[in-house]
Write an enzyme that holds these catalytic residues in place. Structure first.
Site, PDB file in Angstrom:
ATOM      1  N   GLY A 165       0.792  -1.229   0.000  1.00 54.05           N
ATOM      2  CA  GLY A 165       0.000   0.000   0.000  1.00 54.05           C
ATOM      3  C   GLY A 165       0.819   1.271   0.000  1.00 54.05           C
ATOM      4  N   SER A 166       0.106   2.367   0.270  1.00 50.43           N
ATOM      5  CA  SER A 166       0.647   3.719   0.117  1.00 50.43           C
ATOM      6  C   SER A 166       1.919   3.944   0.923  1.00 50.43           C
ATOM      7  CB  SER A 166      -0.410   4.716   0.586  1.00 50.43           C
ATOM      8  OG  SER A 166       0.163   5.991   0.756  1.00 50.43           O
ATOM      9  N   THR A 167       2.791   4.789   0.369  1.00 48.92           N
ATOM     10  CA  THR A 167       4.063   5.078   1.043  1.00 48.92           C
ATOM     11  C   THR A 167       3.862   5.847   2.345  1.00 48.92           C
ATOM     12  OG1 THR A 167       4.441   7.169  -0.111  1.00 48.92           O
ATOM     13  CG2 THR A 167       5.270   5.171  -1.162  1.00 48.92           C
TER      14      THR A 167
ATOM     15  N   GLY B  74       2.142   4.983   4.601  1.00 50.25           N
ATOM     16  CA  GLY B  74       2.017   3.944   5.624  1.00 50.25           C
ATOM     17  C   GLY B  74       3.132   4.007   6.665  1.00 50.25           C
TER      18      GLY B  74
END
Lengths: 129, 402
Positions: A57-59, A61
């Site tokens: 998932g998204s950075t 995170g």
């Protein structure tokens, strides 16, 4: 007694704690409740050794690991098969020990199923049983 | 990893707490990725600054950094933030959301961020061979593929750390041996920005982890390249496309590559993709031009076209032109556009804004990148329409241009 080989990425001290195994990759931004210290579908991780195959998932995170630490809800260590920049960044800014699992994931997963406790020993082994 | 004396001092805390943390992050990430040293970068570009994406976790971390004496050690720009200053048919964001986003922006400004845009290549044009540390996929692709500069696709928090130390890890496409194509893709006869962008999106889907060599791409206008690369970056993780006739030294890169496999993307497939996603209206529709941000030339071309046409009373829709405040527009011009229900918003990005909160029912855009991200991040469905048709929805014909 089972010894799984690990290598430190972000080092921590020696300790024993409960093991929480996530069989699937964890999306830090989507799956983690930072107030409760819970990975949805996996359970409470606060103060425990979290074993995951990978993060996805998204950075942004990485900020979730920081938030867990600030709330006092971080795992005591994360052990993972696949280390990516998001996890490494999050572990450093959250000051959470992070270890790469050197055993094949399927083998480790099978060994850790149903295991309650484990110890990080010398930063080289996850010892259980 | 090999570190210089100065880098050792950074790691030992001699440059303060923020620098110590930042270099530790970059070194760890570099080690994980097999890098053997750090390199200085001439420009860092930070992503992950929309409050809707980073939430309180990111806000807290960024404010923690802001509470130290950390400053960016290289030329630094950041992505646009959530469009909190925007209103849609009279509806605004809550003061809580506005104030949290403003706090993030203020810390970054204090640390030295020069601009808030997803097109940092219009703020400082990268030179061939320069090392950069950029997050924001469209910018990374533009820097590598159009400018011939070198940057990996950094994550948001990592790019923030790299700006603080002015360095990145020496790996990925900073190394020439990793800047080689692995497949050749031919795309012919594309007629507008929408077709070019859709081609980019489809190529990215087919090759999510490889650097393609792309032949035959229509690049009549600079913004076609931007649209193509932005769409490619939405469906692929690759940091680079080698473009025939565009990428500096593309012949040399080809000679080193393994692009022996040839693929052709049929125009019919591209047009089918567009048809599937096209819609010209919905109730309470927001029409968006400017994902990625419009260049100065695009803004003026659009405005000139609009002003050459008559006003329509549109009632239940608005058009937003999105750009950076580096593009100077007079208030007089903005007021003229308002008569058409067209607003100009600067330094923000609707795709990272919860548009559902201000009553938007759908977004209609010429951007395939926006088509990809709006439903995920903005919470509303998105559809495609070409730029000229969008402008015609808000203006009455009859001029010489029509």
């Amino acid at each position: 007694m089972i010894k799984l080989r690990i290598r430190p990425i972000v080092e921590g001290r020696e300790y024993c704690s409960e093991i929480v195994l996530s069989e699937k990759p964890v999306s830090l931004l989507g799956d983690v409740d930072v107030e409760g210290g819970i990975v949805r579908g996996v359970g409470e991780i606060s103060g425990k050794i979290l074993v995951v195959p990978a993060s996805v998932g998204s950075t942004v995170g990485s900020y979730v690991l920081y938030a867990l630490s600030r709330n006092g809800k971080a795992p005591i260590a994360i052990v993972t098969s696949s280390i990516d920049p998001i996890l490494a960044t999050g572990a450093v800014i959250g000051d959470i020990p992070l270890y790469r699992l050197l055993e094949p994931w399927d083998k480790a997963k099978n060994m850790l199923r149903g295991v309650k406790e484990g110890c990080i020993v010398k930063g080289e082994y996850l010892v259980v049983g | 990893m090999y570190l210089t004396k100065e880098e050792e001092a950074m790691l030992n805390g001699e440059f303060g707490e923020a620098v110590e943390l930042a270099i530790k992050v970059v070194v760890k990430v570099g080690e994980v990725l097999g890098a053997t040293k750090l390199i200085s970068v001439v420009h860092a570009h930070i992503s992950g600054i929309s409050y809707f994406n980073i939430l309180d976790y990111g806000l807290e971390f960024i404010e923690h950094l802001g509470s130290t004496d950390a400053r960016f050690r290289t030329f630094t720009t950041a992505n646009p933030y959530a469009a909190i200053n925007a209103s849609f048919i009279g509806k605004h964001f809550s003061s809580e959301v506005i104030s949290k986003q403003v706090r993030v922006v203020n810390v970054l400004k204090r640390m030295g961020a020069r601009a808030f845009t997803c097109t940092p290549y219009y703020i400082r044009i990268p030179k061939e061979g320069e090392h950069l540390a950029w997050a924001e996929s469209n910018a990374v692709l533009y820097a590598n593929s159009v400018c011939g500069a070198k940057t990996n696709r950094e994550g948001g928090p990592l790019s923030l750390m790299e700006a603080i130390i002015g360095r990145t890890y020496f790996g990925g496409v900073h190394l020439d041996e990793n800047r080689v194509p692995e497949v050749t893709v031919t795309v012919n006869a594309l007629k507008n920005e929408l077709e070019v962008a859709a081609a980019g999106y489809i190529i990215g889907k087919y090759f999510p982890t490889t650097i393609p060599y792309v032949k035959g791409l229509n690049h009549d206008y600079e913004y076609y390249l931007k649209a193509f690369l932005a769409a490619f970056g939405s469906s692929s993780n690759s940091p680079m496309v080698i473009l025939e006739g565009i990428t500096p030294g593309y012949k040399r890169l080809l000679s080193r590559g393994r692009a022996c496999k040839n693929e052709n993307i049929p125009v019919a497939e591209i047009r089918e993709f567009i048809k599937e996603h096209t819609r010209d209206a919905c109730s309470r529709a927001l029409y968006v031009l400017g994902c990625p941000h419009l260049s100065e030339k695009e803004v003026h071309d659009i405005i000139n076209y609009v002003l050459s046409r008559g006003v329509i009373n549109t009632q239940d829709k608005e058009m937003w032109l999105i750009t950076s405040s580096s593009v100077k527009l007079s208030n007089d011009l903005k007021l003229k556009l308002l008569k058409y229900d067209i607003k100009v918003y600067e330094d923000v990005c609707p795709a990272v804004t919860k548009l559902s909160m201000i009553g938007v029912d759908c977004v209609i855009t010429d951007s395939v990148k926006a088509l990809h991200y709006i439903p995920k991040l903005a919470g509303v469905p998105a559809f495609l329409l070409d730029r000229v048709s969008i402008i015609k929805t808000f203006t009455r014909g009859g001029s010489l241009l029509d």
